[in-house]
Design an enzyme around this catalytic site. Structure first.
Site, PDB file in Angstrom:
ATOM      1  N   ASP A 160       1.079  -1.167   0.265  1.00 41.04           N
ATOM      2  CA  ASP A 160      -0.198   0.045   0.090  1.00 41.04           C
ATOM      3  C   ASP A 160       0.563   1.128   0.086  1.00 41.04           C
ATOM      4  O   ASP A 160       0.708   1.636  -0.791  1.00 41.04           O
ATOM      5  CB  ASP A 160      -0.738   0.318   1.166  1.00 41.04           C
ATOM      6  N   HIS A 188      -4.310  -3.375   6.209  1.00 41.42           N
ATOM      7  CA  HIS A 188      -4.700  -3.737   5.029  1.00 41.42           C
ATOM      8  C   HIS A 188      -5.701  -3.885   3.995  1.00 41.42           C
ATOM      9  O   HIS A 188      -5.727  -5.409   3.534  1.00 41.42           O
ATOM     10  CB  HIS A 188      -3.483  -5.399   4.721  1.00 41.42           C
TER      11      HIS A 188
END
Ligand SMILES: NC(=O)C1=CN([C@@H]2O[C@H](COP(=O)(O)OP(=O)(O)OC[C@H]3O[C@@H](n4cnc5c(N)ncnc54)[C@H](O)[C@@H]3O)[C@@H](O)[C@H]2O)C=CC1
Ligand SMILES: O=C([O-])CC(=O)C(=O)O
Length: 329
Positions: A160, A188
């Protein structure tokens, strides 16, 4: 004098991330060009042959740093003496699923693996959980390993982080090497919060350089948070090489340190920093040095950031309750 090999255990070795990861570990990209590596691969019994095939190919690369490869379907064998464990083996989501939908299917994998790490890994074990839902799987593994210091269990939000760096670079035209201090907060998952309010572009505040709140709220954050689903949509399978790359980055940074003046994002057990309940494995800005990490302290969070961090942390708390209900904690 040659250094003692570092034992790296990789689960899900026959999977798509495994195939993109193992060659890079064996070539020295995980731990550095001076560190010999011994690989231990864990797979489920029906996938052992495929793992053997991958091991044959690794042999055929003649990597000078690789001192051997063992393959097993027994976690007690695969984690024996492990210094680094990459817990990748888990079912990936497919189109239309959220990562949390995998809790029940994958949660059961991480309790016995946590126990095996507890009983057999080396004293300096470092664990990275990649298999989704990564934060909560790391929580399950950590809970099953009471003799291992909690902070050794981490989950991956580096993909990410890397996705956010690229989006910011594309928006501003700044080279990636000019961007520092970006943070992924929380889970996440689609609730994660990529934060540019403390990020810098060539030393200037990134949010001020961008100066576009609509882009931030309506493009940047959703693009980063939903990038995994977008890749599944286009590629027909979940991110693999970019995930392997992020796993390499995560461990390399943990072992070798963050550059002066910069930090990275790692999901780590909360010590209560920034109001995140203690014990939840949540992504924070962290610095690393000498193989240890520290959560960056003292950042001021504006209301925009606070609301988003709270939402992602609330989801982590819900996931914790769900796996408690499944008897996994
Ligand atoms: N945290 C992150 O940023 C990312 C996480 N992922 C997650 O990583 C995981 C793996 O993804 P892929 O490699 O694409 O999946 P894959 O299906 O290609 O490979 C998974 C492998 O794990 C093995 N496996 C299943 N149960 C196991 C167990 N108990 N012990 C050892 N191995 C076991 C399977 O046999 C298979 O070979 C998925 O959960 C995926 O969602 C994927 C991308 C990014
Ligand atoms: O989205 C998925 O299912 C795989 C993943 O975690 C990612 O690409 O970030």
């Amino acid at each position: 004098m040659p250094r003692t090999p570092v034992t790296v255990t990789v689960t899900g070795a026959a999977g798509q991330i495994g195939y993109a990861l193992l060659f890079r570990i064996a070539s020295g990209q995980l731990l550095g060009p001076d560190t010999p590596v011994r690989l231990k691969l864990l797979e489920i019994t029906p996938a052992l042959k495929a793992a053997e095939g991958t091991a044959m190919e690794i042999d055929d690369c003649a990597f000078p740093l690789l001192t051997g490869i063992d393959i097993s379907d027994d976690p007690n064998v695969a984690f024996d003496g492990a210094n680094v464990a990459l817990l990748v083996g888990a079912r990936p989501r497919t189109k239309g699923m959220e990562r949390g939908d995998l809790l029940e299917a994958n949660g059961g994998i991480f309790k016995p693996q946590g126990r095996a790490i507890n009983d057999h890994a080396a004293d300096d074990i470092k664990v990275l959980v990649v298999g989704n839902p990564a934060n909560t799987n790391a929580l399950i593994a950590r809970a099953a390993a009471p003799d291992v210091p909690a902070e050794r269990f981490t989950a991956m939000t580096r993909l990410d982080h890397n996705r956010a760096l690229t989006q910011l670079s594309k928006k501003t035209g700044a080279p990636l090497s000019d961007i520092t201090r970006l943070t992924i907060w929380g889970n996440h998952s689609a609730t994660q919060y990529p934060d540019i309010f403390h990020a810098e572009i060539a030393g200037k505040n990134a949010a001020e350089v961008v100066n576009d709140e609509t882009w931030l709220a309506e493009e940047f954050i959703p693009t980063v948070a939903k990038r995994g689903a977008a890749v599944i949509e286009v590629r027909g399978a979940s991110s693999a090489a970019s995930a392997a790359n992020a796993a390499i980055d995560h461990v390399h940074t943990w072992v070798n340190g963050t550059p002066e003046g910069d930090w990275t994002s790692m999901a780590v057990p909360s010590d209560g920093s920034y109001g995140v309940p203690e014990g939840l494995i949540s992504s924070f800005p962290v610095t690393t040095e000498d193989g240890a990490y520290e959560i960056v302290q003292g950042l001021e969070l504006n209301a925009f950031s606070r609301t988003r961090i709270d939402a992602s942390v609330a989801e982590l708390a819900e996931e914790r309750e769900a796996v408690r209900g499944l008897g996994l904690l």
